[in-house]
Design a protein around this motif. Structure first.
Motif, PDB file in Angstrom:
ATOM      1  N   GLN A 332      34.528  22.995  39.364  1.00  0.00           N
ATOM      2  CA  GLN A 332      34.354  21.565  39.154  1.00  0.00           C
ATOM      3  C   GLN A 332      32.977  21.098  39.629  1.00  0.00           C
ATOM      4  N   LYS A 333      32.529  21.611  40.766  1.00  0.00           N
ATOM      5  CA  LYS A 333      31.200  21.256  41.290  1.00  0.00           C
ATOM      6  C   LYS A 333      30.099  21.729  40.347  1.00  0.00           C
ATOM      7  N   LEU A 334      30.253  22.932  39.801  1.00  0.00           N
ATOM      8  CA  LEU A 334      29.262  23.449  38.865  1.00  0.00           C
ATOM      9  C   LEU A 334      29.242  22.627  37.589  1.00  0.00           C
ATOM     10  N   LEU A 335      30.418  22.244  37.120  1.00  0.00           N
ATOM     11  CA  LEU A 335      30.504  21.387  35.940  1.00  0.00           C
ATOM     12  C   LEU A 335      29.726  20.092  36.152  1.00  0.00           C
ATOM     13  N   THR A 336      29.893  19.470  37.294  1.00  0.00           N
ATOM     14  CA  THR A 336      29.209  18.216  37.576  1.00  0.00           C
ATOM     15  C   THR A 336      27.689  18.406  37.575  1.00  0.00           C
ATOM     16  N   LEU A 337      27.227  19.485  38.188  1.00  0.00           N
ATOM     17  CA  LEU A 337      25.789  19.755  38.219  1.00  0.00           C
ATOM     18  C   LEU A 337      25.211  19.895  36.815  1.00  0.00           C
ATOM     19  N   ILE A 338      25.919  20.646  35.954  1.00  0.00           N
ATOM     20  CA  ILE A 338      25.404  20.893  34.610  1.00  0.00           C
ATOM     21  C   ILE A 338      25.555  19.663  33.730  1.00  0.00           C
ATOM     22  N   LYS A 339      26.747  19.089  33.744  1.00  0.00           N
ATOM     23  CA  LYS A 339      27.054  17.992  32.834  1.00  0.00           C
ATOM     24  C   LYS A 339      26.304  16.710  33.191  1.00  0.00           C
ATOM     25  N   THR A 340      26.040  16.504  34.466  1.00  0.00           N
ATOM     26  CA  THR A 340      25.389  15.276  34.903  1.00  0.00           C
ATOM     27  C   THR A 340      23.920  15.509  35.251  1.00  0.00           C
ATOM     28  N   ASP A 341      23.655  16.388  36.212  1.00  0.00           N
ATOM     29  CA  ASP A 341      22.299  16.535  36.743  1.00  0.00           C
ATOM     30  C   ASP A 341      21.367  17.299  35.803  1.00  0.00           C
ATOM     31  N   VAL A 342      21.834  18.444  35.285  1.00  0.00           N
ATOM     32  CA  VAL A 342      20.981  19.219  34.377  1.00  0.00           C
ATOM     33  C   VAL A 342      20.761  18.450  33.081  1.00  0.00           C
ATOM     34  N   ALA A 343      21.814  17.840  32.568  1.00  0.00           N
ATOM     35  CA  ALA A 343      21.669  17.055  31.335  1.00  0.00           C
ATOM     36  C   ALA A 343      20.678  15.915  31.531  1.00  0.00           C
ATOM     37  N   SER A 344      20.761  15.217  32.664  1.00  0.00           N
ATOM     38  CA  SER A 344      19.846  14.114  32.939  1.00  0.00           C
ATOM     39  C   SER A 344      18.415  14.605  33.093  1.00  0.00           C
ATOM     40  N   ALA A 345      18.235  15.704  33.822  1.00  0.00           N
ATOM     41  CA  ALA A 345      16.887  16.227  34.062  1.00  0.00           C
ATOM     42  C   ALA A 345      16.209  16.686  32.785  1.00  0.00           C
ATOM     43  N   THR A 346      16.988  17.192  31.837  1.00  0.00           N
ATOM     44  CA  THR A 346      16.419  17.696  30.586  1.00  0.00           C
ATOM     45  C   THR A 346      16.446  16.652  29.467  1.00  0.00           C
ATOM     46  N   ALA A 347      16.877  15.426  29.799  1.00  0.00           N
ATOM     47  CA  ALA A 347      16.953  14.324  28.825  1.00  0.00           C
ATOM     48  C   ALA A 347      17.900  14.647  27.674  1.00  0.00           C
ATOM     49  N   VAL A 348      18.971  15.373  27.991  1.00  0.00           N
ATOM     50  CA  VAL A 348      19.974  15.737  26.992  1.00  0.00           C
ATOM     51  C   VAL A 348      21.171  14.804  27.127  1.00  0.00           C
ATOM     52  N   GLN A 349      21.622  14.268  25.996  1.00  0.00           N
ATOM     53  CA  GLN A 349      22.810  13.427  25.982  1.00  0.00           C
ATOM     54  C   GLN A 349      24.040  14.295  25.746  1.00  0.00           C
ATOM     55  N   ILE A 350      25.025  14.193  26.636  1.00  0.00           N
ATOM     56  CA  ILE A 350      26.278  14.929  26.452  1.00  0.00           C
ATOM     57  C   ILE A 350      27.102  14.184  25.405  1.00  0.00           C
ATOM     58  N   THR A 351      27.382  14.859  24.299  1.00  0.00           N
ATOM     59  CA  THR A 351      27.992  14.190  23.153  1.00  0.00           C
ATOM     60  C   THR A 351      29.433  14.593  22.888  1.00  0.00           C
ATOM     61  N   TYR A 352      29.905  15.686  23.479  1.00  0.00           N
ATOM     62  CA  TYR A 352      31.274  16.100  23.189  1.00  0.00           C
ATOM     63  C   TYR A 352      32.253  15.284  24.032  1.00  0.00           C
ATOM     64  N   MET A 353      33.487  15.236  23.592  1.00  0.00           N
ATOM     65  CA  MET A 353      34.551  14.593  24.355  1.00  0.00           C
ATOM     66  C   MET A 353      35.174  15.655  25.269  1.00  0.00           C
ATOM     67  N   ASP A 354      35.206  15.366  26.570  1.00  0.00           N
ATOM     68  CA  ASP A 354      35.698  16.398  27.479  1.00  0.00           C
ATOM     69  C   ASP A 354      37.210  16.530  27.397  1.00  0.00           C
ATOM     70  N   ASN A 355      37.712  17.566  28.098  1.00  0.00           N
ATOM     71  CA  ASN A 355      39.124  17.940  27.999  1.00  0.00           C
ATOM     72  C   ASN A 355      40.048  17.008  28.776  1.00  0.00           C
ATOM     73  N   ASP A 356      39.592  16.537  29.944  1.00  0.00           N
ATOM     74  CA  ASP A 356      40.535  15.821  30.797  1.00  0.00           C
ATOM     75  C   ASP A 356      39.909  14.672  31.566  1.00  0.00           C
ATOM     76  N   GLY A 357      38.725  14.250  31.151  1.00  0.00           N
ATOM     77  CA  GLY A 357      38.103  13.102  31.781  1.00  0.00           C
ATOM     78  C   GLY A 357      37.554  13.363  33.169  1.00  0.00           C
ATOM     79  N   ASP A 358      37.504  14.647  33.580  1.00  0.00           N
ATOM     80  CA  ASP A 358      37.023  15.001  34.912  1.00  0.00           C
ATOM     81  C   ASP A 358      37.729  14.181  35.986  1.00  0.00           C
TER      82      ASP A 358
END
Length: 358
Positions: A332-358
């Motif tokens: 879960q911690k790794l997911l947050t880093l990638i989905k939030t921090d890495v996406a923000s740092a690389t200016a990538v918009q997360i477009t998929y609908m997640d499985n369970d709303g985290d």
């Protein structure tokens, strides 16, 4: 070797940022940054993605050969001989799961190869009646691919079933699964070779649909799947703590842990770019060295936590719940880093609908 390359990237980044950003919508930083991104995408295509598809094709052929021997003489011996090639092919699939975009997505490769839990009742109904169509998108996803083979080969009475009244229909069903998997994999490889590879390495933006955008989105999606369907859901995270062990990936063969580790190991390899430039190096170029260090450290924590779970993981959901809980939390911690921090740092918009709303 990679640490030296990272130092050079960081030094180059200092020079690049002095040039200021250009007007590209993806946030490109001058021609030198574009050169870096082009080389990174070439590395992804030529040393990671395409070889992974070739490896899966080779492993699938070996599995089919072992399957033919089993179907010709179903027994405990030929069933046992199936286990290693089945594991090798399934693990190889985990190496392409993280690149589910472009041709792979257009061919519905992940859905067809690995929708689990498999629909046992629907499979048996199709075998009994001979009435099934594996080409039906979505409707037939849960009755084919590796999860269906996992059930057909390794369920409690599998050998007896292949020697029973429905043996011929059952054997045809297995062969139809292989035919479908090989067709879609070949189509995917052909589309990469027929032009998508050049499109992939030339798209240097980070916006929706771009190559970098697709990579980061799929990294996050894979982490969501590891946290959800692979671990969390069968562990009871969506059922008030009630464990559904038979809903996990690789349940019948008891390869659940191996597949989860293979999935996360492949994801880490894609994140780092293997021996070449990857998203980790891109973060360093963007001045996000600490974030990259945090992500790499969390990959290791999550992998260590998964490795600590005893086999079979399906039993560990109950007998070693604390260890599973630790793996779930680290994931879960790794997911947050990638989905939030890495996406923000690389200016990538997360477009998929997640499985369970985290």
């Amino acid at each position: 070797m990679k640490s030296t390359r990272n130092w050079l990237i960081a030094a180059a980044g200092c020079l690049l940022f002095g040039c200021g950003k250009d007007s590209n919508s993806g946030g490109s930083t001058g021609n030198s940054t574009d050169v870096f991104k082009k080389n990174m995408l070439v590395n992804y295509a030529d040393t990671l993605i395409l070889p992974s598809y070739s490896d899966l094709q080779a492993k699938l052929i070996l599995l089919e050969t072992a399957t033919e021997a089993f179907l010709a003489a179903p027994s405990a011996v030929t069933q046992q001989a199936l286990k290693l090639p089945f594991k090798n092919a399934y693990v190889s699939y985990e190496g392409i799961s993280a690149v589910y975009f472009g041709p792979g997505a257009s061919q519905q490769l992940n859905n067809t190869f690995n929708t689990f839990p498999t629909a046992v009742t629907k499979i048996e109904s199709g075998i009994q009646s001979g009435n099934y169509n594996l080409a039906l998108v979505i409707a037939s996803d849960s009755i084919q691919g590796f999860p269906a083979l996992d059930y057909l080969f390794f369920s409690a009475n599998a050998v007896q079933q292949f020697n029973g009244a429905t043996a011929n229909n059952r054997k045809k069903y297995v062969k139809d699964i292989f035919a479908r998997m090989k067709l879609l994999l070949t189509n995917t490889q052909n589309q990469w070779a027929a032009g998508y590879r050049d499109v992939f390495v030339s798209n240097l933006q980070t916006n929706v649909g771009s190559s970098i955008g697709s990579l980061v989105n799929q990294f996050a999606f894979e982490m969501d799947a590891l946290k959800g369907p692979r671990i969390g859901w069968p562990f009871g995270k969506q059922s008030n703590g009630i464990v559904f062990a038979d809903k996990c990936e690789g349940y019948f063969s008891a390869y659940t842990k191996d597949l989860s580790i293979a999935n996360l190991t492949a994801l880490k390899k894609y994140y780092t770019g293997g021996n070449g430039n990857g998203i980790d190096d891109y973060l360093i170029l963007l001045g996000k060295q600490q974030l990259n260090s945090d992500v790499l450290a969390q990959f290791n924590l999550a992998l260590n936590a998964l490795n600590a779970i005893p086999d079979p993981m399906s039993a560990a959901f109950t007998s070693n719940a604390a260890l599973v809980e630790t793996a779930y939390r680290e994931t879960q911690k790794l997911l947050t880093l990638i989905k939030t921090d890495v996406a923000s740092a690389t200016a990538v918009q997360i477009t998929y609908m997640d499985n369970d709303g985290d």
